[in-house]
Design an enzyme around this catalytic site. Structure first.
Site, PDB file in Angstrom:
ATOM      1  N   TYR A   1       0.280  25.870 -65.426  1.00 45.27           N
ATOM      2  CA  TYR A   1       0.760  27.126 -64.849  1.00 45.27           C
ATOM      3  C   TYR A   1       1.979  26.841 -63.986  1.00 45.27           C
ATOM      4  CZ  TYR A   1       1.198  31.156 -61.829  1.00 45.27           C
ATOM      5  OH  TYR A   1       1.700  32.242 -61.161  1.00 45.27           O
TER       6      TYR A   1
ATOM      7  N   GLU B   1       6.961  33.851 -64.071  1.00 48.56           N
ATOM      8  CA  GLU B   1       5.753  33.082 -64.334  1.00 48.56           C
ATOM      9  C   GLU B   1       5.711  32.584 -65.777  1.00 48.56           C
ATOM     10  OE1 GLU B   1       1.710  34.563 -62.554  1.00 48.56           O
ATOM     11  OE2 GLU B   1       1.762  35.132 -64.654  1.00 48.56           O
TER      12      GLU B   1
END
Ligand code: GDP
Ligand code: MN
Length: 379
Positions: free
Chosen positions: A101, A188
């Site tokens: 992530y 993101e």
């Protein structure tokens, strides 16, 4: 403002982040054709402005073009979090060994942008943050220098090693550039994947942009997808109102954002629940008030409507006339409580006295009445 995955990925590509080749398709046949062009093995991905598409069945791997057609047929038209899928992204599939992530967010408590990195990528990052926060590395970014390569490397070496870490660090710096250039509040990549031969790819992309900076992001501002917004919020924005739908039963019409917040606070304080935030702005234009009433009364939860108006340059009698006109025009059956204070409030009260509108002298009284009427209507 949120933008679609395929748009975010375009911005990532411009910075040199490795993103698998992909194209948009609007029909199953088109998806098949795109799959052929991309070499057969593709991922079909619903383009809706919501996370968790994978879990909702909106992301599927196709082994060949015929399967791509089949899967696109299933995903197109699907509803994810209330939004209908009208486009799919057909992405060249990559083999996944591990999922990371990477994210940059505006962190209000730190008062700066913050890099977030985790080896627990792919899944729900909110869940990771809630249950195992130690698995997320956070690094504040100095806005003057931006994310510096050595900082990125340091963060990357905390989640993996070798060349992979260097590749991930490179993506971090590029992600910062994409984030900063677009005036983002969030950028993101979840997951950033590593293949069995140690290549790094951004297979998902998400960006939220600061609405207040859209005036200088003309290209991106044009990407706004109205279908991805709450329809009432879109309608309100076009009418020059700022409206946010909430879950309560007391509809609020207020002039000024600060007063709107204070009104919502007071509704809560007296044990009620506001149905919305709504700022009609400085004008007393009856058309705006009509629009506001229409939007609010369309919400089935709303049982009473509270006007809280502070007359400054805006004159209270003008607003009262606007409300009276608007109530007739919009044909509102719900009880309406009006509290007006400031310039020409006496004239306004006289006007209201001739109608069936409830009026109140203080904010507390108005809020209390609105809550009681809303309760009365529900019980
Ligand atoms: P989200 O659920 O909306 O976040 O959608 P994602 O784009 O993150 O996709 C969900 C999951 O699908 C990812 O975590 C991956 O495990 C998987 N996925 C996405 N792209 C690929 C790909 O190219 N190849 C493979 N094998 N899996 C993929
Ligand atoms: Mn994802």
């Amino acid at each position: 403002m949120k933008i679609h995955e395929y748009r975010a990925k375009d911005l990532f590509r411009r910075e040199g982040i490795p993103v698998p080749d992909g194209v948009i398709a609007r029909t199953p046949d088109e998806a098949k054709q795109r799959a052929i062009e991309l070499g057969g093995r593709v991922v079909i991905k619903a383009q809706v402005l919501a996370g968790g598409r994978g879990k909702a069945g909106g992301v599927k791997l196709a082994k060949n073009p015929d399967e791509a057609r089949e899967l696109a047929d299933k995903i197109l038209g699907m509803k994810i979090k209330g939004m209908t899928v009208v486009r799919v992204l057909v992405d060249k599939a990559v083999d996944i060994e591990s999922e990371f992530y990477l994210g940059i967010v505006q962190d209000r408590t730190q008062q700066c942008s913050t890099l977030m990195v985790s080896a627990a990528g792919g899944m729900d990052i909110e869940q990771v943050a809630a249950e195992t926060p130690e698995k997320i590395i956070k690094l504040p970014i100095n806005p003057e220098t931006g994310l510096r390569p050595f900082e990125a490397r340091e963060a990357a070496f905390r989640i993996c090693g070798g060349k992979t870490a260097l590749r991930i660090a490179d993506v971090m710096v590029k992600l910062w550039r994409a984030y900063a250039k677009a005036d983002s509040t969030l950028a993101e990549i979840n997951p950033l994947i590593v293949t069995p031969n140690q290549e790094v790819w951004a297979v998902d992309g998400k960006m939220n942009l600061d609405d207040n900076a859209l005036y200088r992001q003309s290209e991106i501002a044009f990407w706004r997808d109205h279908l991805g917004e709450v329809p009432e919020e879109y309608e309100a924005r076009v009418a020059g109102l700022s409206y946010v739908k909430l879950e309560g039963n007391v509809g609020c019409v207020v002039n000024g954002a600060g007063l709107a917040m204070a009104t919502m606070d007071l509704v809560k304080y007296h044990g009620g629940e506001p149905a919305n935030f709504l700022d009609i702005g400085g004008s007393s234009n009856p058309d705006k008030v009509v629009k506001a009433l229409e939007i609010i009364s369309r919400d089935q939860n709303v049982k009473a409507i509270l006007f809280n108006i502070f007359g400054g340059i805006t004159r209270c009698d003008d607003v009262a006339r606007g409300i009276i006109k608007a109530k007739e025009k919009a044909d509102i059956k719900l009880p309406v409580i009006v509290r007006l204070i400031g310039t020409n409030e006496d004239a306004a009260r006289e006007l209201l006295a001739e109608t069936d509108l409830e009026s109140a002298a203080t904010m507390d009284e108005a809020v209390q009445k609105a809550i009681d009427l809303a309760k009365g209507a529900t019980s």
